[in-house]
Scaffold this active site. Structure first.
Site, PDB file in Angstrom:
ATOM      1  N   ASP A 141       0.742  -1.244  -0.082  1.00 38.79           N
ATOM      2  CA  ASP A 141      -0.034  -0.021   0.064  1.00 38.79           C
ATOM      3  C   ASP A 141       0.829   1.207   0.101  1.00 38.79           C
ATOM      4  O   ASP A 141       1.572   1.583   1.050  1.00 38.79           O
ATOM      5  CB  ASP A 141      -0.870  -0.050   1.327  1.00 38.79           C
ATOM      6  CG  ASP A 141      -1.984   0.907   1.431  1.00 38.79           C
ATOM      7  OD1 ASP A 141      -1.818   2.026   0.420  1.00 38.79           O
ATOM      8  OD2 ASP A 141      -2.743   0.802   2.161  1.00 38.79           O
ATOM      9  N   LEU A 142       1.023   1.969  -1.090  1.00 36.48           N
ATOM     10  CA  LEU A 142       1.865   3.009  -1.265  1.00 36.48           C
ATOM     11  C   LEU A 142       1.256   4.291  -0.214  1.00 36.48           C
ATOM     12  O   LEU A 142       0.138   4.319  -0.034  1.00 36.48           O
ATOM     13  CB  LEU A 142       1.715   3.526  -2.545  1.00 36.48           C
ATOM     14  CG  LEU A 142       2.851   3.289  -3.664  1.00 36.48           C
ATOM     15  CD1 LEU A 142       3.529   1.890  -3.152  1.00 36.48           C
ATOM     16  CD2 LEU A 142       2.122   2.893  -4.921  1.00 36.48           C
ATOM     17  N   TYR A 162      -0.657   9.880  -4.863  1.00 37.83           N
ATOM     18  CA  TYR A 162      -0.888  10.949  -5.598  1.00 37.83           C
ATOM     19  C   TYR A 162       0.172  11.986  -5.162  1.00 37.83           C
ATOM     20  O   TYR A 162       0.917  12.631  -5.908  1.00 37.83           O
ATOM     21  CB  TYR A 162      -2.168  11.579  -5.859  1.00 37.83           C
ATOM     22  CG  TYR A 162      -3.244  11.001  -6.747  1.00 37.83           C
ATOM     23  CD1 TYR A 162      -2.970   9.503  -7.092  1.00 37.83           C
ATOM     24  CD2 TYR A 162      -4.523  11.194  -6.803  1.00 37.83           C
ATOM     25  CE1 TYR A 162      -4.066   8.753  -7.569  1.00 37.83           C
ATOM     26  CE2 TYR A 162      -5.477  10.640  -7.423  1.00 37.83           C
ATOM     27  CZ  TYR A 162      -5.171   9.074  -7.905  1.00 37.83           C
ATOM     28  OH  TYR A 162      -6.007   8.467  -8.475  1.00 37.83           O
ATOM     29  N   ARG A 188      -0.802  16.320   6.797  1.00 37.11           N
ATOM     30  CA  ARG A 188      -1.590  15.662   7.568  1.00 37.11           C
ATOM     31  C   ARG A 188      -1.237  16.049   9.162  1.00 37.11           C
ATOM     32  O   ARG A 188      -2.141  16.122   9.787  1.00 37.11           O
ATOM     33  CB  ARG A 188      -1.326  14.197   7.667  1.00 37.11           C
ATOM     34  CG  ARG A 188      -2.092  13.434   6.309  1.00 37.11           C
ATOM     35  CD  ARG A 188      -2.242  12.092   6.314  1.00 37.11           C
ATOM     36  NE  ARG A 188      -2.173  11.565   4.748  1.00 37.11           N
ATOM     37  CZ  ARG A 188      -2.237  10.496   4.213  1.00 37.11           C
ATOM     38  NH1 ARG A 188      -2.261   9.513   4.995  1.00 37.11           N
ATOM     39  NH2 ARG A 188      -2.785  10.328   2.818  1.00 37.11           N
ATOM     40  N   ASP A 237      -3.121   2.310  -5.960  1.00 40.25           N
ATOM     41  CA  ASP A 237      -1.839   2.486  -5.006  1.00 40.25           C
ATOM     42  C   ASP A 237      -1.988   1.296  -4.050  1.00 40.25           C
ATOM     43  O   ASP A 237      -1.202   1.425  -3.257  1.00 40.25           O
ATOM     44  CB  ASP A 237      -2.107   3.697  -4.143  1.00 40.25           C
ATOM     45  CG  ASP A 237      -3.386   3.685  -3.265  1.00 40.25           C
ATOM     46  OD1 ASP A 237      -4.366   3.020  -3.657  1.00 40.25           O
ATOM     47  OD2 ASP A 237      -3.475   4.604  -2.601  1.00 40.25           O
ATOM     48  N   GLU A 238      -2.652   0.108  -4.335  1.00 42.48           N
ATOM     49  CA  GLU A 238      -2.680  -1.354  -3.591  1.00 42.48           C
ATOM     50  C   GLU A 238      -2.378  -2.203  -4.397  1.00 42.48           C
ATOM     51  O   GLU A 238      -2.718  -2.451  -5.698  1.00 42.48           O
ATOM     52  CB  GLU A 238      -3.641  -1.164  -2.886  1.00 42.48           C
ATOM     53  CG  GLU A 238      -3.968  -0.109  -1.689  1.00 42.48           C
ATOM     54  CD  GLU A 238      -5.009  -0.383  -0.833  1.00 42.48           C
ATOM     55  OE1 GLU A 238      -5.641  -1.578  -0.636  1.00 42.48           O
ATOM     56  OE2 GLU A 238      -5.806   0.684  -0.305  1.00 42.48           O
TER      57      GLU A 238
END
Length: 463
Positions: A45-46, A50, A82, A137-138
């Site tokens: 999982d990146l 984006y 975040r 992305d996974e």
DNA sequence: TGGGGTTAT
DNA sequence: ATAACCC
């Protein structure tokens, strides 16, 4: 998701494993090679994909709080952002309010994300060909065979010296004499190699989770977050699934199903585990009921299904209002132009085209309609020959589909248009072993005609 | 709420 | 063709 398993039967289909394992078989060495009853799956999982791609494109963004914007939404953001309170899918207004220094880049064109996404999948396919994509992305990879091969190479003294790479869920002690533990440890080492290769070759960081099935691998990959990995040993699987606060967090239980479950008084994983199977089957149908109740025990026998090249190409655009036919036509032309480029690069030909639209309605429905039709043979031929005008006939077809859904003599209000090419086939249907096959460059010099990669370094086509 | 994807019915 | 799921 109920396709037969080709390689391995799932340990979790045994009724005994509905309950937490208290003991583990220690005599797997007696099993014939390849008959292992426990799979090793990794979920990769990146991190904020984006945003990572944008930071690679423009390194000046690296140390700034960065958000990727689509329309009025910040669809993802980097960890700097975040820290300052920006969340995924936050409105641009809220995000700017929370974080006035937030740098925004537009991410409505997915081209570079899609390209990087497939580079990741291809890199993982070099480890093992069984790679399933989930979004951009996974990826899931079935490591079972790779792990078996590595174990066969090891001497017994090396075997007892094996160590885990990354975290172990719950800090559970590893038992080096437990063959399930040992397999998962080797899986964790392969996962580390995958993440290292992603970083060295593509500059991307991400998380990985290693476990005995896709559900558990996916759940455990997110336990330590950014750029870390975690392995789940079987004894901790109940702890992991009970760490979910609500059934909606269970992959495979979506918005609709969780609402219906809630109406039945089911909100926690344990509620679902203990609910009457009979009643659940009556309410949701036998298929969904049995599948999700197994999920609630951490059981998932769905195989890692190799994704291969995409099944469809689509482009969409959303907007506040589109209320005239010419306006719609212009937008459809834009979508089509981009799609034709993609389809052309892929090499396969689309035999079906679909137009989707969303009509404005005050009710909060996600009201989409679509119409599809075959792509006419003469258009497919022009696509194959290249360079002829294929826009005009395709726009005509799409506008017919449009008028089939929208009465253009009446007022209308659209908020989304989407064009999709699907039913993709290699133009050349030559079968291996035939004369045609060897006379067709696209088939005899690449593994699959147009299969996304331009891995042409090994083939020399002097045209 | 965006701009994509998949499979099942 | 739609509805559900995933990101």
């Amino acid at each position: 998701m109920t396709k037969p398993e080709r390689h391995h039967s799932a340990a979790e289909t045994s009724p005994a494993t509905l309950h937490p394992r208290t003991s583990v078989a220690v005599h797997d060495e007696l099993e014939p090679a390849g008959s292992s009853s426990c799979r090793v799956i990794v979920h990769v999982d990146l991190d904020c994909f984006y945003a990572q791609v944008e930071m690679i494109s423009n390194p000046e963004l690296k140390d700034k709080p960065l958000g990727v914007q689509q329309k009025y939404l910040v669809v993802t953001c980097n960890y700097e952002a975040r820290k300052l309170g920006v969340k995924k899918l936050m409105s641009v207004r809220d995000a700017k309010e929370k974080c006035p220094q937030l740098v925004l880049v537009n991410g409505e064109d997915l081209t570079r994300y899609r390209e990087m996404s497939y580079k990741v999948t291809e890199l993982l396919e070099e480890f093992s060909p069984v790679v399933e994509r989930l979004g951009f992305d996974e990826n899931f990879v079935d490591l079972t065979e790779m792990v078996e091969k590595r174990l066969e190479q090891l001497q017994s003294d090396e075997l007892s010296a094996l160590t885990v790479s990354g975290h172990v869920y719950n800090n559970q002690p590893v038992n080096p004499r437990d063959t399930l533990h040992v397999r998962l440890l080797v899986g964790s080492q392969i996962a580390a190699e995958m993440r290292e290769a992603m970083y060295q070759q593509l500059g991307l960081t991400g998380c990985a989770g290693v476990a005995s099935n896709k559900l558990l691998a996916k759940l455990v990959s997110g336990v330590f977050k950014p750029n870390q990995q975690t392995v789940l040993l079987p004894e901790s699987s109940q702890d992991l699934i009970h760490s979910l606060n609500h059934i909606k967090e269970m992959p495979g239980i979506g918005y609709k199903t969780s609402k219906r479950l809630e109406a039945l008084g089911i909100s926690s994983v344990r509620d679902l585990q203990t609910f009457s199977s009979k009643i659940l089957e009556k309410e949701l149908g036998i298929s969904v009921a049995q599948r999700i109740q197994k999920l609630s025990f951490g059981e998932d026998d769905s195989p890692v299904t190799p994704s291969g090249p995409p099944q469809s190409f689509s482009e969409e655009d959303s907007f506040k209002k589109c209320s005239s036919e010419v306006e719609a036509k212009t937008k459809i032309e834009e979508l089509l132009a981009s799609l034709l480029n993609r389809v052309c690069q892929d090499g396969r030909k689309p035999y079906t085209v679909r137009l989707t639209l969303r009509q404005y309605s005050s009710g909060k429905q996600c009201n989409r309609e679509s119409r599809q039709c075959p792509v006419p043979p003469h258009v497919i031929q022009k696509l194959a020959a290249g360079n002829y005008d294929v826009m005009t006939p395709m726009v005509d077809i799409l506008m017919k589909l449009f008028r089939n859904m929208v009465n253009v003599k009446m007022p209308f209000h659209l908020t989304l248009l989407s064009v999709c090419f699907c039913n993709l086939k290699s133009l050349n249907t030559a079968k291996k072993g035939t004369i045609d096959y060897y006379l067709t460059p696209s088939l005899s010099t690449t593994s699959h005609a147009g299969k996304r990669s331009f891995k042409m370094k090994d083939c020399h086509m002097e045209d």
